[in-house]
Motif scaffolding. Sequence first.
Motif, PDB file in Angstrom:
ATOM      1  N   SER A  89       0.830  -1.212   0.000  1.00 56.84           N
ATOM      2  CA  SER A  89       0.000   0.000   0.000  1.00 56.84           C
ATOM      3  C   SER A  89       0.861   1.257   0.000  1.00 56.84           C
ATOM      4  CB  SER A  89      -0.946  -0.010   1.191  1.00 56.84           C
ATOM      5  OG  SER A  89      -0.220   0.081   2.392  1.00 56.84           O
ATOM      6  N   ILE A  90       1.997   1.227   0.684  1.00 55.65           N
ATOM      7  CA  ILE A  90       2.914   2.371   0.660  1.00 55.65           C
ATOM      8  C   ILE A  90       3.502   2.561  -0.724  1.00 55.65           C
ATOM      9  CG2 ILE A  90       5.142   3.205   1.536  1.00 55.65           C
ATOM     10  CD1 ILE A  90       4.355   1.976   4.246  1.00 55.65           C
ATOM     11  N   VAL A  91       3.858   1.470  -1.390  1.00 58.29           N
ATOM     12  CA  VAL A  91       4.393   1.566  -2.751  1.00 58.29           C
ATOM     13  C   VAL A  91       3.338   2.113  -3.709  1.00 58.29           C
ATOM     14  CG1 VAL A  91       5.217   0.193  -4.709  1.00 58.29           C
ATOM     15  CG2 VAL A  91       6.138  -0.207  -2.424  1.00 58.29           C
ATOM     16  N   ALA A 102       0.064  14.341 -18.221  1.00 55.73           N
ATOM     17  CA  ALA A 102      -0.060  15.503 -17.339  1.00 55.73           C
ATOM     18  C   ALA A 102       0.563  16.731 -17.979  1.00 55.73           C
ATOM     19  CB  ALA A 102       0.597  15.211 -15.996  1.00 55.73           C
ATOM     20  N   ARG A 103       1.674  16.549 -18.651  1.00 54.83           N
ATOM     21  CA  ARG A 103       2.340  17.680 -19.312  1.00 54.83           C
ATOM     22  C   ARG A 103       1.462  18.262 -20.409  1.00 54.83           C
ATOM     23  NH1 ARG A 103       6.168  17.685 -23.885  1.00 54.83           N
ATOM     24  NH2 ARG A 103       7.078  19.751 -23.919  1.00 54.83           N
ATOM     25  N   VAL A 134       1.324   9.237  -6.138  1.00 55.61           N
ATOM     26  CA  VAL A 134       1.746  10.631  -5.973  1.00 55.61           C
ATOM     27  C   VAL A 134       2.764  11.026  -7.044  1.00 55.61           C
ATOM     28  CG1 VAL A 134       3.004  12.188  -4.433  1.00 55.61           C
ATOM     29  CG2 VAL A 134       1.209  10.720  -3.525  1.00 55.61           C
ATOM     30  N   ALA A 135       3.658  10.124  -7.401  1.00 56.42           N
ATOM     31  CA  ALA A 135       4.746  10.457  -8.327  1.00 56.42           C
ATOM     32  C   ALA A 135       4.343  10.370  -9.791  1.00 56.42           C
ATOM     33  CB  ALA A 135       5.927   9.520  -8.078  1.00 56.42           C
ATOM     34  N   LEU A 136       3.371   9.526 -10.122  1.00 55.83           N
ATOM     35  CA  LEU A 136       3.031   9.300 -11.527  1.00 55.83           C
ATOM     36  C   LEU A 136       2.550  10.542 -12.269  1.00 55.83           C
ATOM     37  CD1 LEU A 136       3.050   7.037 -13.602  1.00 55.83           C
ATOM     38  CD2 LEU A 136       0.667   6.604 -13.031  1.00 55.83           C
TER      39      LEU A 136
END
Length: 85
Positions: A24-26, A41-42, A32-34
Amino acid sequence: MSSLNRMVTYVKTAWGKEPVIVSSIVIAIVAVALPWVSPIARYSALMNERMPYHYPVPVRDDGNMADIPAHPCDKDGEQLEWLRK
């Protein structure tokens, strides 16, 4: 190199004891990082910058414009003639 070995050992131990918490942490870190590394996103940020906030509104008749109808459907009733029949 020893700090890397300690980190790997810690992750292996945590995975052995509580795999659900580690996974779950991974997943949270990836979630958050994706968006920051995603090309989607760009490009969506670029499109949002280029999009206007206010779109043009059609001109309404104020009584002084003879050739512009008061409403787009009010062109002498021609466009809604099929509805009246």
